[in-house]
Structure formats: C-alpha cells, structure tokens
Design a protein around this motif. Structure first.
Motif, PDB file in Angstrom:
ATOM      1  N   LEU A 372       0.558  -1.122   0.341  1.00  0.00           N
ATOM      2  CA  LEU A 372      -0.020  -0.306  -0.054  1.00  0.00           C
ATOM      3  C   LEU A 372       0.762   1.144   0.200  1.00  0.00           C
ATOM      4  O   LEU A 372       0.657   2.343  -0.258  1.00  0.00           O
ATOM      5  CB  LEU A 372      -0.821   0.298   1.059  1.00  0.00           C
ATOM      6  N   GLY A 373       1.965   1.179  -0.059  1.00  0.00           N
ATOM      7  CA  GLY A 373       3.257   2.193   0.507  1.00  0.00           C
ATOM      8  C   GLY A 373       2.935   3.359   1.495  1.00  0.00           C
ATOM      9  O   GLY A 373       2.820   4.492   1.239  1.00  0.00           O
ATOM     10  N   ILE A 374       2.333   2.992   2.715  1.00  0.00           N
ATOM     11  CA  ILE A 374       1.896   3.735   4.174  1.00  0.00           C
ATOM     12  C   ILE A 374       2.478   2.865   5.603  1.00  0.00           C
ATOM     13  O   ILE A 374       3.337   1.350   4.940  1.00  0.00           O
ATOM     14  CB  ILE A 374       0.677   3.504   3.824  1.00  0.00           C
ATOM     15  N   ASP A 375       2.920   3.539   5.599  1.00  0.00           N
ATOM     16  CA  ASP A 375       3.407   3.449   7.417  1.00  0.00           C
ATOM     17  C   ASP A 375       2.022   2.645   8.349  1.00  0.00           C
ATOM     18  O   ASP A 375       0.898   3.025   8.264  1.00  0.00           O
ATOM     19  CB  ASP A 375       3.875   4.854   7.999  1.00  0.00           C
ATOM     20  N   PRO A 376       2.382   2.039   9.302  1.00  0.00           N
ATOM     21  CA  PRO A 376       1.462   1.415   9.812  1.00  0.00           C
ATOM     22  C   PRO A 376       0.949   2.751  10.892  1.00  0.00           C
ATOM     23  O   PRO A 376       1.040   3.624  10.889  1.00  0.00           O
ATOM     24  CB  PRO A 376       2.218   0.597  10.833  1.00  0.00           C
ATOM     25  N   SER A 377      -0.031   2.388  11.902  1.00  0.00           N
ATOM     26  CA  SER A 377      -1.170   3.189  12.278  1.00  0.00           C
ATOM     27  C   SER A 377       0.286   3.770  13.527  1.00  0.00           C
ATOM     28  O   SER A 377       1.100   3.119  14.467  1.00  0.00           O
ATOM     29  CB  SER A 377      -1.938   2.605  13.109  1.00  0.00           C
ATOM     30  N   PRO A 378       0.031   5.095  13.707  1.00  0.00           N
ATOM     31  CA  PRO A 378       0.071   5.471  15.023  1.00  0.00           C
ATOM     32  C   PRO A 378      -0.074   4.609  16.391  1.00  0.00           C
ATOM     33  O   PRO A 378       1.196   4.042  17.446  1.00  0.00           O
ATOM     34  CB  PRO A 378      -0.513   6.639  15.240  1.00  0.00           C
ATOM     35  N   ALA A 379      -1.221   4.060  16.373  1.00  0.00           N
ATOM     36  CA  ALA A 379      -1.352   2.817  17.159  1.00  0.00           C
ATOM     37  C   ALA A 379      -0.042   1.485  17.545  1.00  0.00           C
ATOM     38  O   ALA A 379       0.237   1.212  18.726  1.00  0.00           O
ATOM     39  CB  ALA A 379      -2.301   1.754  17.241  1.00  0.00           C
ATOM     40  N   LEU A 380      -0.384   1.050  16.350  1.00  0.00           N
ATOM     41  CA  LEU A 380       0.941  -0.309  16.188  1.00  0.00           C
ATOM     42  C   LEU A 380       1.976   0.431  16.272  1.00  0.00           C
ATOM     43  O   LEU A 380       2.947  -0.703  16.814  1.00  0.00           O
ATOM     44  CB  LEU A 380       0.529  -0.406  14.840  1.00  0.00           C
ATOM     45  N   GLN A 381       2.507   1.455  16.189  1.00  0.00           N
ATOM     46  CA  GLN A 381       3.804   1.982  15.960  1.00  0.00           C
ATOM     47  C   GLN A 381       3.658   2.228  18.084  1.00  0.00           C
ATOM     48  O   GLN A 381       5.105   2.263  18.302  1.00  0.00           O
ATOM     49  CB  GLN A 381       4.068   3.433  15.421  1.00  0.00           C
ATOM     50  N   HIS A 382       2.876   2.215  18.648  1.00  0.00           N
ATOM     51  CA  HIS A 382       2.549   2.947  19.582  1.00  0.00           C
ATOM     52  C   HIS A 382       3.023   1.223  20.908  1.00  0.00           C
ATOM     53  O   HIS A 382       3.950   1.253  21.314  1.00  0.00           O
ATOM     54  CB  HIS A 382       1.630   3.392  19.963  1.00  0.00           C
ATOM     55  N   LEU A 383       2.356   0.542  20.153  1.00  0.00           N
ATOM     56  CA  LEU A 383       2.265  -0.847  20.671  1.00  0.00           C
ATOM     57  C   LEU A 383       3.712  -1.343  20.475  1.00  0.00           C
ATOM     58  O   LEU A 383       4.480  -2.454  20.915  1.00  0.00           O
ATOM     59  CB  LEU A 383       1.382  -1.787  20.026  1.00  0.00           C
ATOM     60  N   GLU A 384       4.521  -1.072  19.611  1.00  0.00           N
ATOM     61  CA  GLU A 384       5.835  -2.369  18.927  1.00  0.00           C
ATOM     62  C   GLU A 384       6.736  -1.324  19.889  1.00  0.00           C
ATOM     63  O   GLU A 384       7.725  -2.704  20.866  1.00  0.00           O
ATOM     64  CB  GLU A 384       6.681  -2.100  17.649  1.00  0.00           C
ATOM     65  N   ARG A 385       7.043   0.035  20.615  1.00  0.00           N
ATOM     66  CA  ARG A 385       7.448   0.502  21.864  1.00  0.00           C
ATOM     67  C   ARG A 385       7.395  -0.216  22.705  1.00  0.00           C
ATOM     68  O   ARG A 385       8.193  -0.025  23.215  1.00  0.00           O
ATOM     69  CB  ARG A 385       7.429   2.342  21.551  1.00  0.00           C
ATOM     70  N   ASP A 386       5.449  -0.507  23.458  1.00  0.00           N
ATOM     71  CA  ASP A 386       6.122  -0.639  24.372  1.00  0.00           C
ATOM     72  C   ASP A 386       5.433  -2.226  24.524  1.00  0.00           C
ATOM     73  O   ASP A 386       6.401  -2.317  26.264  1.00  0.00           O
ATOM     74  CB  ASP A 386       4.348  -0.940  24.700  1.00  0.00           C
ATOM     75  N   ILE A 387       5.604  -2.796  23.621  1.00  0.00           N
ATOM     76  CA  ILE A 387       6.095  -4.504  23.809  1.00  0.00           C
ATOM     77  C   ILE A 387       7.737  -4.052  23.993  1.00  0.00           C
ATOM     78  O   ILE A 387       8.151  -5.487  24.538  1.00  0.00           O
ATOM     79  CB  ILE A 387       5.935  -5.141  22.486  1.00  0.00           C
ATOM     80  N   LEU A 388       8.663  -3.444  23.359  1.00  0.00           N
ATOM     81  CA  LEU A 388      10.184  -3.666  23.194  1.00  0.00           C
ATOM     82  C   LEU A 388      10.613  -3.320  24.440  1.00  0.00           C
ATOM     83  O   LEU A 388      11.880  -3.784  25.039  1.00  0.00           O
ATOM     84  CB  LEU A 388      10.966  -2.588  22.290  1.00  0.00           C
ATOM     85  N   HIS A 389       9.553  -2.036  25.614  1.00  0.00           N
ATOM     86  CA  HIS A 389       9.985  -1.946  26.639  1.00  0.00           C
ATOM     87  C   HIS A 389       9.383  -2.559  27.789  1.00  0.00           C
ATOM     88  O   HIS A 389       9.410  -2.327  29.256  1.00  0.00           O
ATOM     89  CB  HIS A 389      10.095   0.101  26.757  1.00  0.00           C
ATOM     90  N   GLN A 390       8.815  -3.296  26.754  1.00  0.00           N
ATOM     91  CA  GLN A 390       7.958  -4.186  28.354  1.00  0.00           C
ATOM     92  C   GLN A 390       7.125  -3.116  29.279  1.00  0.00           C
ATOM     93  O   GLN A 390       7.074  -3.857  30.847  1.00  0.00           O
ATOM     94  CB  GLN A 390       8.426  -4.972  29.074  1.00  0.00           C
ATOM     95  N   ALA A 391       6.236  -2.551  28.352  1.00  0.00           N
ATOM     96  CA  ALA A 391       5.583  -1.621  29.455  1.00  0.00           C
ATOM     97  C   ALA A 391       4.346  -1.931  30.189  1.00  0.00           C
ATOM     98  O   ALA A 391       3.097  -3.145  30.064  1.00  0.00           O
ATOM     99  CB  ALA A 391       4.753  -0.619  27.949  1.00  0.00           C
ATOM    100  N   PRO A 392       4.060  -1.685  31.117  1.00  0.00           N
ATOM    101  CA  PRO A 392       3.667  -2.843  32.186  1.00  0.00           C
ATOM    102  C   PRO A 392       2.292  -2.349  31.774  1.00  0.00           C
ATOM    103  O   PRO A 392       1.194  -3.387  32.182  1.00  0.00           O
ATOM    104  CB  PRO A 392       3.618  -1.477  33.585  1.00  0.00           C
ATOM    105  N   SER A 393       1.705  -1.997  31.287  1.00  0.00           N
ATOM    106  CA  SER A 393       0.264  -0.715  30.381  1.00  0.00           C
ATOM    107  C   SER A 393      -0.077  -2.589  30.118  1.00  0.00           C
ATOM    108  O   SER A 393      -1.197  -2.727  29.812  1.00  0.00           O
ATOM    109  CB  SER A 393      -0.340  -0.550  30.410  1.00  0.00           C
ATOM    110  N   LEU A 394       0.579  -3.505  29.172  1.00  0.00           N
ATOM    111  CA  LEU A 394       0.824  -4.781  28.530  1.00  0.00           C
ATOM    112  C   LEU A 394       0.332  -5.635  29.260  1.00  0.00           C
ATOM    113  O   LEU A 394       0.348  -6.518  28.204  1.00  0.00           O
ATOM    114  CB  LEU A 394       2.024  -4.726  27.692  1.00  0.00           C
ATOM    115  N   ASP A 395       1.138  -5.347  30.360  1.00  0.00           N
ATOM    116  CA  ASP A 395       0.540  -6.854  31.067  1.00  0.00           C
ATOM    117  C   ASP A 395      -0.696  -7.323  31.636  1.00  0.00           C
ATOM    118  O   ASP A 395      -1.667  -5.799  31.911  1.00  0.00           O
ATOM    119  CB  ASP A 395       1.349  -6.773  33.291  1.00  0.00           C
TER     120      ASP A 395
END
Length: 395
Positions: A372-395
């Motif tokens: 599609l030639g587009i970037d992922p949504s801000p939500a998915l980008q934020h989720l990737e950062r949260d998973i990388l940093h093991q954010a407490p909100s994901l537990d």
C-alpha cells in the motif's frame, strides 16, 4: 452539511498550525553551518512529512465520521489498559486488555471496540425486525437462513425452494425483509437487465410457487400473509418471518453490550452464538447480484468485527494461547486488518512470546509498505515501542 465541513476544516487547520509552529521552533534551534545544519534540515523534513501524513489521516478520518454521523473520539496513538469495551482489569478478576482508541463502524478497516451508538446504526441497516424479538425467542413459523446458502424452514421443516431463479427471487426479498421490492428490480436482477417478453409471466409463476411452499395450509384465494403483494412490488412481512441475519445482529449487539457492562464471559457466549449461525458466505447463490452485494459486504464486515471482538474477549479472560491460535489464522486470511494484527501481538506478548509479538508487527509494517505504500498506524507503532520496553500497561 455546512457545519460538518467547517468542523473538518477546523480540525485540519489545527494540524497545519501545529505544523507551522514546529517548523519555526526547529528553525530557531538550528545550529549554524556544516553537518549540524544539514542534520537539522533532515530532521525538519522528517517532522514535516510526519505532520503531513497526520494531516491527511485526520482529514480522511473526520470526513468519514461526518459522512456516517458517528459519535466517537478522534484517533489517538497508543494503548490504554482499560479493557476491551470498558471491561475492568484486575479489579474484577479478569485481565485488562490494552487496545487502541478506535471506535469505528464495520465499514472501516482496522476497527476496534465499537461504541454502542455506532453499532446501533450498523444494525439499523439490517432487514426490518419485529420489536418484540430477542436473541432467545422461539423461531417464527417461517424461518430464512441466508448466512450461507439460502434456506427456508416452514413449521420446523426445510423446504425445496425450486429452480435457481426462483431461489434468487426469494434471496432478493429476504435481503429487504419488511420492504417492498419492485417488479422492475426483480426483472432486472433475474435477467441481468435484458428480460425476455415472457419474463413477467415467469416472475409471477416464481412468486406463486414460493407462496405455495411458504404457506402450505393457506386456503385458496385467501390473501398471502408471508409473501405479500404491494402495488407493483412484493415484500416479505417481517411480522411473519424470522431471518438468521436478525439473530446474528442481535447477538453481536448483545456481545458488545456485555463488554460495555464488564461481563466478558457473557460477551464470549453471545459472540460465539452469533458466529455459529454462519454456514458459509452470506447469500451464497446471489452474492454478486447488484441489489444484494452491498448487504453481503456489510454482513461480512460485521462478521469480521465479531470475530475480532471474540478474540479480544478471549484475551480479556486470560485465554491467551487460544486467542493466538485463532488470531494467527485470522490475520493470515485478512492480513491488512490492523486491529487483528494488534490483538495478535498483544496475545503473543501476554503468552510470553515477546519476540513473536514484535515479528508480527514488523511483518505487518513491511506488508503495508510494500503493498500500500503507507506506514502502520500510530497505534501499532506505539504498541511496538511498548512491547520493546515491556510496558506495564501490557501486563
């Protein structure tokens, strides 16, 4: 309409102002000369591109909101540990599910938990329903099943609907239960816009045959009560029939209501009961008919919406491994649905598979860019950062 256009323009203008202010700040902070200046210019260009993309996204989003007259917040990047559809977190013994703030209708891709108002509007486009019916009501004397091949059950027995064109007549009428369908529309659909001279006679014969099998005990010359005539139109009386589409819509609504009331167990039962009604593609024999195709698309989108809701509920009750297996198949079949990708990543992370969760997000990002030639949504980008940093909100 003037007010809606003004709202859209105001929202977009706000981002343009923010764009301009950001540009001024970067210019004021720009180092003088050499590599530092080139780096600052590159950073400025990147920031401007990001804001331009946000501008375009917001404009499309607001336009869709105003077009559909929906009531839900503008999209925000990021996840919240609020639970699906308001399901409580650890306080009531269930696991809160992080999800993006995307309260969108079935017509939009990448949908999240819907608002009940938007769900009501979606279901209002279903065939007309009798006001006193509930998901657990007994079946009517005549029952139609169109979530798969078209079937009819009369007094508990499945009946023969006859030749293909006769079945097509019934399918067209069922798709508009409670609404008249003109003879001209039926002729156009049955003969693809080129009806022969005998077409009207054949149509009358199809209707007569259907009336005979739908009301086998009707006395001769007694007016039909199921398939009625109205002027130059025919209609199925919604007071005399039951359609599985109605049951499915009611189950879907009940599931989202249960989530809104913080009852994921009941939500799971409602979603599964609704999905169990499906036997294949809706209106299978006439899915490509001009006047049926929009309803087929709407029902398929609503089905995918319920599948995602069920998977979100599985995560909410802690069934992470089950959710992973369901979502892996779902995202493979529907790779561009961002909410499915989002849920799969959360389920994998909750199941202790952080690397796999990141791999899903990055694979989705690559597919979106290549196809599609587009970037992922801000939500998915934020989720990737949260998973990388093991954010407490994901537990």
């Amino acid at each position: 309409m003037m007010h809606e256009e003004t709202s859209t323009d105001t929202a977009v203008a706000g981002l343009r102002i923010a764009d301009g202010r950001r540009t001024q700040v970067l210019l004021r902070q720009r180092p003088q000369g050499g590599v530092g200046e080139a780096r600052c210019i590159a950073e400025l260009e990147r920031e401007v591109r990001d804001l331009q993309r946000a501008n375009a996204t917001l404009k499309r989003y607001v336009a869709k909101v105003l077009e559909l007259n929906l009531e839900f917040p503008l999209p925000e990047a990021g996840f919240e540990a609020t639970g699906i559809g308001g399901v409580a977190g650890r306080g009531n013994g269930t696991n809160a599910v992080a999800f993006s703030r995307r309260g969108a209708p079935a017509a939009l891709r990448g949908i999240g938990a819907p608002s009940l108002k938007s769900l009501d509007r979606s279901l209002d486009r279903s065939p007309d329903r009798s006001p006193d019916r509930s998901p657990d009501r007994p079946p009517a004397e005549v029952e139609f099943r169109v979530l798969g091949p078209v079937e009819a059950v009369v007094a508990g027995r499945r009946i023969d609907l006859g030749a293909p064109k006769q079945r097509a007549v019934l399918a067209l009428l069922v798709s508009r239960v409670g609404q008249p369908v003109s003879v001209d529309v039926l002729l156009e659909e049955l003969w693809e816009g080129r009806p022969p001279p005998s077409a009207i006679t054949s149509l009358h014969a199809y209707v007569a045959n259907l009336r005979r099998v739908l009301e086998p005990d009707r006395a001769p010359r007694k007016p039909a009560t199921v398939l009625r005539t109205r002027g130059r139109s025919y209609l199925l009386d919604n007071r005399a029939v039951d359609v599985d589409v109605q049951r499915f819509g009611e189950r879907a609504k009940a599931g989202w209501q249960a989530l809104d009331q913080r009852d994921p167990q009941r939500a799971l039962r409602e979603f599964e009961a609704g999905l169990a009604l499906w036997r294949g593609p809706a209106y299978a024999e006439v899915a490509d008919a001009t006047h049926v195709a929009p309803e087929v698309v709407r029902l398929e989108e609503l089905r995918l919406w319920v599948v995602e809701g069920r998977c979100a509920t599985l995560i909410a009750v802690g069934a992470h491994e089950i959710a992973v297996s369901e979502l892996a198949a779902f995202t493979q079949a529907h790779p561009l649905r961002e909410y499915g990708c989002e849920l799969l990543s959360v389920a994998l992370y909750r199941a202790g598979r952080q690397a796999d969760a990141l791999a899903v997000l990055r694979s989705h990002q690559k597919r979106m860019a290549e196809e599609l030639g587009i970037d992922p949504s801000p939500a998915l980008q934020h989720l990737e950062r949260d998973i990388l940093h093991q954010a407490p909100s994901l537990d």
